[in-house]
Design an enzyme around this catalytic site. Structure first.
Site, PDB file in Angstrom:
ATOM      1  N   ASP A  40       8.610   7.688   2.132  1.00  0.00           N
ATOM      2  CA  ASP A  40       7.920   7.800   3.582  1.00  0.00           C
ATOM      3  C   ASP A  40       7.632   5.793   3.620  1.00  0.00           C
ATOM      4  O   ASP A  40       8.318   4.974   2.613  1.00  0.00           O
ATOM      5  CB  ASP A  40       6.352   8.074   2.621  1.00  0.00           C
ATOM      6  CG  ASP A  40       5.846   7.590   3.899  1.00  0.00           C
ATOM      7  OD1 ASP A  40       5.510   7.795   4.681  1.00  0.00           O
ATOM      8  OD2 ASP A  40       4.181   6.924   3.594  1.00  0.00           O
ATOM      9  N   ASP A  42       5.155   4.038   5.934  1.00  0.00           N
ATOM     10  CA  ASP A  42       3.815   3.333   5.925  1.00  0.00           C
ATOM     11  C   ASP A  42       2.895   3.701   5.039  1.00  0.00           C
ATOM     12  O   ASP A  42       2.846   4.995   4.841  1.00  0.00           O
ATOM     13  CB  ASP A  42       2.931   4.314   7.486  1.00  0.00           C
ATOM     14  CG  ASP A  42       4.030   3.750   8.741  1.00  0.00           C
ATOM     15  OD1 ASP A  42       4.079   2.374   8.413  1.00  0.00           O
ATOM     16  OD2 ASP A  42       4.204   4.602   9.174  1.00  0.00           O
ATOM     17  N   ASP A  79       2.675   8.976  -0.137  1.00  0.00           N
ATOM     18  CA  ASP A  79       0.848   8.362  -0.506  1.00  0.00           C
ATOM     19  C   ASP A  79       0.399   9.584   0.222  1.00  0.00           C
ATOM     20  O   ASP A  79      -0.879   9.545  -0.135  1.00  0.00           O
ATOM     21  CB  ASP A  79       0.792   7.258   0.496  1.00  0.00           C
ATOM     22  CG  ASP A  79       1.115   6.836   1.703  1.00  0.00           C
ATOM     23  OD1 ASP A  79       1.402   7.535   2.566  1.00  0.00           O
ATOM     24  OD2 ASP A  79      -0.333   6.459   2.154  1.00  0.00           O
TER      25      ASP A  79
END
Length: 245
Positions: free
Chosen positions: A39, A41, A186
């Site tokens: 991922d 961001d 996250d």
């Protein structure tokens, strides 16, 4: 905090073509890993976007509170927007774009990213990227970091996370099976869900200890590994996987 090997590492629910034999597990044979997909961001970049403020601006305070109460695992703002009228969608995307631009202006590379990428390169392990941000943000990330992730898919690729299609597309592009790939992110509801549905290994980056057993139980999603820093992933990979080219 050291990495956490989840109970589901031994009993992964994978597609038939991606199964791991019990014979290998019982003899402690390491599974081959040939690619890692990240991922962006909050994983490769330091989280700076105030998502709660963005959701309030898009949905309105009352709708935000209602949807948040109905979705304890998190709000999928892009999913909600898809059912709106074109005019309303355009206004929503303009708000989101403004918040994302603020994030781009403040973009910082997550500590440990460069070292991890160097390690992956040394092992000839492929690296890709999947984000729900726009392609422009990916391009700026590549320019500032000067390390390329390929393929690197933004939300222009449909369907986006948590649908497994972006990850399956990357696996197909690499000519690698999903069970030879790890998804790192996250977000439990986006990144881990995407990885699980594709049949890949999953690693949750949880710097603040946000997620616990209750979150895994409610969502039905348990990552195979959990770390509090990207710097922990190299040891995790060396300990648990065959990294030979």
């Amino acid at each position: 905090m050291t990495f956490l090997l989840s109970r589901t590492f031994i009993s992964l629910t994978l597609r038939p073509s991606c199964s791991i034999s019990m014979a290998n597990l019982t003899t402690n044979a390491k599974t081959r890993l040939r690619g890692v997909v990240f991922d962006m961001d909050g994983t490769l970049t330091v989280p700076v976007i105030d998502f709660a403020a963005m959701y309030r601006a898009v949905l309105g305070e009352d709708a935000y509170k209602r949807i948040k109460a109905e979705s304890p695992s998190g709000i999928d703002i892009l999913h909600h927007i898809e059912s709106w009228s074109p005019d309303k969608q355009q206004k929503a995307y303009e708000i989101i774009a403004d918040y994302e631009k603020q994030g781009i202006d403040k973009l910082q590379i997550m500590p440990g990213t460069a070292e991890l990428c160097g390690f992956l390169d040394s092992k000839k392990i492929k690296r890709g990227l999947i984000t729900r941000n726009v392609q422009k943000a990916i391009d700026i990330f590549h320019q500032r970091f000067e390390v390329i992730f390929s393929p690197a898919l933004g939300r222009e690729f449909r369907p986006y996370k948590p649908n497994p299609d972006p990850l399956l597309h990357i696996c197909s592009t690499w000519d690698i099976q999903p069970n030879e790939v790890m998804m790192v992110g996250d977000s439990l509801k986006d990144d881990i869900a995407c990885g699980k549905r594709a049949g890949a290994f999953t690693c949750l980056l949880d710097e603040t200890g946000r997620y616990g057993p209750d979150d895994f139980s409610v969502s039905g999603l348990q990552p195979d590994f959990k770390v509090d820093s990207l710097s922990k992933i190299q040891n995790l990979l060396e300990t648990n996987f065959d990294l030979n080219p």
